[in-house]
Design a protein around this motif. Structure first.
Motif, short mmCIF file in Angstrom:
data_model
loop_
_atom_site.label_atom_id
_atom_site.label_comp_id
_atom_site.label_asym_id
_atom_site.label_seq_id
_atom_site.Cartn_x
_atom_site.Cartn_y
_atom_site.Cartn_z
N LEU A 31 32.13 32.15 40.10
CA LEU A 31 32.58 31.89 38.62
C LEU A 31 31.10 32.37 37.97
O LEU A 31 31.34 33.02 36.67
CB LEU A 31 32.90 30.45 38.25
CG LEU A 31 34.05 29.87 38.38
CD1 LEU A 31 34.33 28.65 38.04
CD2 LEU A 31 35.17 30.92 37.61
N HIS A 46 38.06 30.02 34.71
CA HIS A 46 36.92 29.02 34.70
C HIS A 46 37.29 27.62 34.73
O HIS A 46 36.40 26.76 35.08
CB HIS A 46 35.93 29.44 33.58
CG HIS A 46 36.17 29.04 32.17
ND1 HIS A 46 37.23 29.70 31.58
CD2 HIS A 46 35.86 27.83 31.52
CE1 HIS A 46 37.20 29.28 30.25
NE2 HIS A 46 36.52 28.18 30.41
N TRP A 49 36.51 35.46 34.42
CA TRP A 49 35.92 34.38 34.09
C TRP A 49 36.78 33.48 33.16
O TRP A 49 37.16 32.21 33.64
CB TRP A 49 34.57 34.36 33.60
CG TRP A 49 33.94 33.00 33.40
CD1 TRP A 49 33.22 32.31 34.12
CD2 TRP A 49 33.56 32.33 32.15
NE1 TRP A 49 32.73 31.22 33.77
CE2 TRP A 49 33.25 31.19 32.23
CE3 TRP A 49 34.23 32.57 30.84
CZ2 TRP A 49 33.03 30.33 31.43
CZ3 TRP A 49 34.16 31.70 29.82
CH2 TRP A 49 33.27 30.70 30.03
#
Length: 144
Positions: free
Chosen positions: A104, A119, A115
């Protein structure tokens, strides 16, 4: 060398191509243990511990090339020397969590759209070769 425990669908282009190249290097080292270079790399331990190390790294690479195919990339599947059937390899939840955080951080810098997509996922699926078990970060991992 990074042979991710994370499923290849979560990789950005850079991680996917690097994993393919490094996986091919790992395969070469497993096929010929006298090779120099990464012969003693700690990440190879889990492949070498398998009943058929060459088929195991081949199955690992097969999942990487499957993801490349799905994205329209042209990885040379014929470079895979041998595939399974092989037993799945245990990966500790702590190891998968560590790698997920590591990936990440890379995605946030290199590929913000990836991302943004991933995430909020607390833990990704593992690479199809691996099965998640309780446990800490692997002894072979170099924690920075």
């Amino acid at each position: 060398m990074r042979l991710w425990s994370v499923h290849p669908r979560f990789y950005d282009r850079q991680a996917l191509t690097a994993c393919w190249r490094e996986g091919l290097l790992a395969q070469a080292v497993i096929a010929d243990p006298s090779r120099r270079g990464y012969a003693n790399h700690p990440q190879l331990q889990r492949f070498r511990a398998a009943q058929d190390p060459l088929a195991t790294i081949g199955d690992y690479l097969s999942s990487v090339v499957d993801e490349a195919d799905a994205r329209g990339y042209r990885f040379a599947r014929e470079k895979i020397l041998r595939t399974g059937p092989v037993e799945r390899i245990p990966v500790a939840r702590g190891q998968l969590e560590y790698e997920w955080g590591h990936l990440l951080r890379k995605l946030q810098v290199r590929t913000p759209a990836a991302w943004e997509r991933w995430h909020s996922l607390p833990l990704p699926d593992p690479h199809p070769l691996f099965v998640v078990e309780d446990g800490p970060i692997a002894d072979w991992e170099r924690v920075g």
